[in-house]
Enzyme design. Structure first.
Site, PDB file in Angstrom:
ATOM      1  N   PHE A   1       0.807  -1.220   0.000  1.00  0.00           N
ATOM      2  CA  PHE A   1       0.000   0.000   0.000  1.00  0.00           C
ATOM      3  C   PHE A   1       0.839   1.269   0.000  1.00  0.00           C
ATOM      4  O   PHE A   1       0.372   2.339  -0.395  1.00  0.00           O
ATOM      5  CB  PHE A   1      -0.956  -0.006   1.210  1.00  0.00           C
ATOM      6  CG  PHE A   1      -0.361   0.502   2.493  1.00  0.00           C
ATOM      7  CD1 PHE A   1      -0.522   1.826   2.870  1.00  0.00           C
ATOM      8  CD2 PHE A   1       0.346  -0.340   3.341  1.00  0.00           C
ATOM      9  CE1 PHE A   1       0.005   2.303   4.067  1.00  0.00           C
ATOM     10  CE2 PHE A   1       0.876   0.124   4.527  1.00  0.00           C
ATOM     11  CZ  PHE A   1       0.708   1.452   4.901  1.00  0.00           C
ATOM     12  N   LYS A   2       2.100   1.166   0.413  1.00  0.00           N
ATOM     13  CA  LYS A   2       2.953   2.364   0.460  1.00  0.00           C
ATOM     14  C   LYS A   2       3.120   2.990  -0.929  1.00  0.00           C
ATOM     15  O   LYS A   2       3.378   4.185  -1.052  1.00  0.00           O
ATOM     16  CB  LYS A   2       4.321   2.008   1.030  1.00  0.00           C
ATOM     17  CG  LYS A   2       4.297   1.332   2.407  1.00  0.00           C
ATOM     18  CD  LYS A   2       3.865   2.282   3.491  1.00  0.00           C
ATOM     19  CE  LYS A   2       3.734   1.588   4.847  1.00  0.00           C
ATOM     20  NZ  LYS A   2       4.982   1.241   5.476  1.00  0.00           N
TER      21      LYS A   2
END
Length: 474
Positions: A109-110
């Site tokens: 998700f980063k």
């Protein structure tokens, strides 16, 4: 829109300024002087936008010192072909859906915020004729996301600290196999909190910071937090697509967020403060459950490195959550003096007692919490696969586990997926008896040579290393 420090020692600054600074000059975290508001009509107007166009709209409420057309171009490049899909929502049972945030180049998700920073920061640097040396700390996915976003970008070098031996084999391979000249991986002999403390110490050395143009893209960078708030808006829009148009604005959803450094869930809190109809923000921790303890008791007691456990959801093996300062700042009425007193209590006693505010956490702010264990993770991975055929990673499993205790009738529960299960093959194999299928490209990644600079937890040694390899303007 102007920005100030939680500690009161920074003159109001623009978004472009704080994007490069990361940590405020006084050692505090940057906050907007006011939170922009969105209402039902504006949300409805955004419903048919692509993710890139939605990002330009949401981020544009904060980045007001940029030409809107330039911001649209930045978002279009950030959320282009490097993403395999446009943040899908996938049901795993009749009450719960995953928000697919791991479709980017590092499968975590980063990427959702880091790809934005990878376009936005070079844009500002080019406008100003400046260079930047990014100093960061990672417990797993931040490092690879930052390095993939900034690899080979002109005028930028990345110095990424990671705790030696505390990440998965896949996470190490993603970071350490990069051979771009501007990428520097530093494996520190300590835990994530030691790495994070070094970042704060060097950022607090204003002379060194200025001489070497230091910046950060960790979640202490508000630009990253704001970029992450976009997918909360996107997920709410997708979850309410099936509702009649005249009822959509009344529908609230809950989000379960695997949490370590409090950055991801603070992005959701920011979206809620903007007016997004959020019912609950469910904070899910692993055995390093300092944040769960805080939201249950109102007492915040960070742990020492000796008491920070190595778990099967390693990206959450954090015992001192940097972004909690932003929440405490708001909790104390955006009062830097009150915050300074709280932090003095923390330094003196090793904990802060804010239990007088505990009732507000759920009732006013909508934040609740819970803890997940290794056995919980295995059980959630098994149950999710048996019911839906979907394999989830152990961090997402923490979110699924804790979400179960906070379901409300008629309120959709959206669990933020944090990474692809291939990144945590050992735990998936333990849970299911087999590993998630790995593409040839990913198999090749695991076989590549790796290079790191091993280093003690030593600020002097780190300063010398950065000074030697830093990039500077001509």
């Amino acid at each position: 829109m102007q920005y100030v420090s939680t500690r009161g020692g920074m003159a109001p600054a623009s978004f472009s300024d704080i994007l490069l600074e990361g940590l405020a000059p006084d050692g505090g975290l940057v906050m907007p002087q006011e939170v922009p508001q969105i209402g039902p009509a504006q949300l409805e107007a955004w419903r048919e936008l692509s993710y890139a166009k939605l990002a330009a709209q949401v981020i544009g409420l904060y980045w007001t010192d940029i030409d809107p057309a330039d911001l649209e171009g930045i978002c279009a490049r950030a959320y282009g072909d490097q993403f395999a899909a446009e943040v899908p929502l996938t049901a795993i049972d009749e009450r719960t859906a995953l928000v697919g945030l791991s479709e980017g180049p590092t499968l975590a998700f980063k990427d959702m915020a880091m790809q934005f920073l990878g376009e936005a920061i070079p844009y500002v640097l080019a406008k100003r004729g400046q260079t930047l040396n990014i100093l960061g700390a990672t417990s797993g996915d931040t490092g690879s996301a930052a390095e993939y976003a900034f690899r080979s970008k002109p005028g930028i070098a990345v110095f990424m600290l990671s705790p030696q031996g505390r990440m998965s084999a896949f996470q190490r391979a993603q970071m350490y196999s990069l051979d771009d000249e501007n990428i520097h991986n530093i494996a520190a002999d300590g835990v994530f909190d030691d790495c994070q403390q070094l970042v704060k110490e060097l950022n607090g050395d204003l002379e060194f910071k200025a001489a070497n143009s230091l910046g950060t893209v960790n979640s202490i960078n508000l630009g990253r937090v704001i970029a992450q708030s976009v997918y909360y808006v996107w997920a709410w829009l997708r979850a309410t697509d099936v509702v009649d148009a005249d009822q959509r604005g009344q529908i609230k959803v809950s989000f379960s967020v695997p949490s370590g450094n409090f950055g991801n869930i603070f992005s959701g809190f920011l979206a809620k403060q903007m007016g997004l109809p959020v019912y609950l923000l469910v904070l899910a921790t692993n055995e390093n459950n300092v944040l769960d303890e805080f939201f249950r008791t109102g007492i915040y007691t960070p742990r020492t490195r000796e008491h920070t456990l190595a778990t099967s959801s390693p990206s959450m093996d954090i015992s001192k959550a940097s972004n909690l300062e932003r929440f405490v700042y708001l909790l104390l009425g955006s009062n830097p003096v009150a915050l300074a007193a709280a932090w003095a209590e923390l330094d003196a006693n090793g904990s802060i007692d804010l239990s007088q505010y505990r009732a507000q956490f759920a009732t006013e702010y909508g934040i609740v919490s819970g803890t997940s264990t290794h056995e919980d993770r295995l059980a959630s991975i098994r149950a999710t696969h048996e019911k839906s055929g979907i394999i989830i990673d152990p961090h997402t499993a923490d979110g699924v586990t804790v979400a179960r205790g906070w379901h409300e009738p008629g309120v959709p529960m959206l669990v933020l997926e944090t990474a692809k299960p291939q990144k945590f093959a050992e735990t998936v194999r333990e849970a299911l008896g087999f590993e998630a299928e790995v593409s040839q490209e990913l198999a090749d990644l695991l076989a590549r040579p790796q290079r790191t600079e091993e280093m003690a937890v030593d600020a002097r040694e780190l300063r010398a290393y950065i000074a030697h390899f830093a990039v500077h303007a001509n």
